[in-house]
Write an enzyme that holds these catalytic residues in place. Structure first.
Site, short mmCIF file in Angstrom:
data_model
loop_
_atom_site.label_atom_id
_atom_site.label_comp_id
_atom_site.label_asym_id
_atom_site.label_seq_id
_atom_site.Cartn_x
_atom_site.Cartn_y
_atom_site.Cartn_z
N LEU A 26 0.86 -1.17 0.00
CA LEU A 26 0.00 0.00 0.00
C LEU A 26 0.90 1.23 0.00
O LEU A 26 1.91 1.26 0.70
CB LEU A 26 -0.90 0.03 1.24
CG LEU A 26 -2.09 -0.93 1.27
CD1 LEU A 26 -2.76 -0.89 2.65
CD2 LEU A 26 -3.10 -0.56 0.19
N ASP A 27 0.52 2.25 -0.76
CA ASP A 27 1.28 3.50 -0.76
C ASP A 27 1.29 4.11 0.63
O ASP A 27 0.37 3.87 1.43
CB ASP A 27 0.65 4.50 -1.74
CG ASP A 27 0.73 4.03 -3.19
OD1 ASP A 27 1.68 3.30 -3.51
OD2 ASP A 27 -0.17 4.40 -3.97
#
Length: 326
Positions: free
Chosen positions: A48-49
């Site tokens: 996930l960013d």
């Protein structure tokens, strides 16, 4: 100055469904959690960013053998798109490249463009992404100022729908609109929500970028009980048994594969890397279970009648005993 005590790691198997906060990268979240559990080995299933929050399955010990398979699972997100601005990263962590006025929009227009970005589509991943070229992530090249060209690729977007346009359409008279859309995305492996939002903004004539992103679920964890860092730290203060109660068994991650059950003789042959025969096996990668119902690992079934071991867990190999003859 007090010297920080080194973590004494241990063998630990299991899956944790972490509710990742905004800020840390997926690897930073993994390492923080791994130290909390004192897990010797760990990995995450699909990054996930830093801007993103929500479900990040973490695999410890033998569960890391499942991580690669879970990467390709179907997943769902809620996201907030800001219209009128394009950034170099396609999200709010990047630099604004250009601004354009947001045209007058209505629900029908927005829904029509969302529909065009649904299905099996060609998508160009963001320049700032973890995709590798020449063994190096693209974001590293982009940060050095190198010209980075990313080829479009096919992805599956099962749902791209509007949750709310109230901020944009329902602004009171004299009050500027919020210029944001709240969206739901359900997609397959390799799909970038940032790219979907970027392309939606272009289709609407004003550009857009992601300002919020939350992962809701990832197969096979459709209704996940996620744990925040604060909850985990509170449990750790009560003792490791309380903390370990958060872990799911490896079997919880095996629903992503068809189940194949084998008898003791077949389990022993598989443990020694030998193929076994069977009837009506599903083609492709499968989850192998022994005669006692315990999962042994992953295998590959061919032609409905042949099963080869692929990634077996340590206890499957240890229980194999001496290699069977023949």
């Amino acid at each position: 100055m007090t010297q920080r005590q080194r973590t004494k790691f241990r063998k630990l198997d299991g899956i944790l469904l972490l509710d990742k906060p905004r800020g840390p990268s997926s690897n930073q979240a993994l390492q923080r959690t791994r130290h909390l559990f004192r897990a010797e080995k760990g990995g995450h299933t699909g990054s996930l960013d830093p801007l993103a929050t929500g479900l990040l399955p973490l695999c410890f010990g033998e569960a890391t053998k499942l991580a690669g398979g879970l990467l390709g699972a179907r997943k769902a997100y809620d996201t907030v798109a800001r219209l009128g601005q394009v950034t170099d990263t396609d999200d709010a962590d990047g630099q604004v490249l250009r601004e354009r006025p947001v045209p007058r929009l209505d629900i029908a227009t927005i829904d029509a463009e969302l529909a065009r970005l649904t299905g099996r589509i060609m998508q160009r991943p963001p320049i700032y992404s973890a995709l590798k070229r020449g063994g190096e992530p693209l974001y590293a090249k982009a940060r050095r100022g190198e010209d980075v060209e990313v080829e479009p690729r096919e992805v599956d977007v099962h749902e791209f729908s509007l949750l709310s346009a109230a901020d944009l359409l329902d602004a009171a008279e004299g009050v500027p609109p919020g210029n944001v859309l709240r969206l739901r995305v359900e997609c397959g492996s390799g799909t970038y929500v940032r790219s979907l939002v970027r392309d939606l903004g272009e289709a609407l004539g004003c550009g857009a970028h992601v300002v919020e992103l939350r992962r809701l679920w990832i197969d096979p964890f459709r209704n996940p009980r996620m744990w925040t860092f604060a909850e985990l730290e509170a449990l750790a203060a009560r003792g490791e048994p309380s903390l370990e109660a958060c872990l799911l068994p490896l079997e919880a991650g095996m629903d992503a594969w068809p189940r194949v059950e084998v008898d003791a003789a077949a389990a022993a042959r598989l443990a020694h890397g030998q193929a076994v025969t069977g009837r009506g096996l599903p083609d492709g990668e499968v989850a192998i279970f022994g005669p006692d119902g315990r999962v042994l690992g992953l295998g590959c079934a061919e032609g409905g009648a042949r099963l080869r071991p692929r990634r077996l867990f340590s206890w499957a190999c240890a229980a194999g005993g001496e290699a069977p003859a023949g």
